[in-house]
Scaffold this active site. Sequence first.
Site: not given
Length: 161
Positions: A13-14, A16, A87, A139, A152, A154-155
């Site tokens: 995820g670099a 983002g 990430n 998060s 989101y 739940a994940s």
Amino acid sequence: MIDLKNLNIILTGATGVIGNSILDKLVLAGSNVLATGTNDEKLKNIKNKYKNIKTLKFDISDHKKIDQFVDDCSQALSNKIDVLINNAGITIDNLSIRMKEEEWKRVIDINLSSTFLITKNVIKKMFKWKNGKVINITSVVGHSGNIWQANYAASTAGIIA
């Protein structure tokens, strides 16, 4: 502070906003980073900004290719991974009563299942080297929930657990 100089680090995820910020700090610390993401243009920009950074385009939702992805990362980092930073993630927001099953599954598959599968494969290599760290970026929504984000939340709760 932990010395990150010369450590071989995979950053998913670099491309983002959060990933880019993490990348900046890792480069300042002198780490050898393999930056991954799905956006060709952003990966090219990373390569142009940091000449010594390695990049690899990969969609973490392609679970059948994760074994090869981890092997490719290991080879790119001289066959040693010191740190994995998970990430990468997505949101597909909707009220629970309107959320389609596919919206639920896509977020869970990318955020939770992909994190598990990548970590599982990297840890196998770390065991051989008897060294390594895994950092999962998630998060506060995983603790408290959030309107429109049942999938989101739940994940992220799964990653925290």
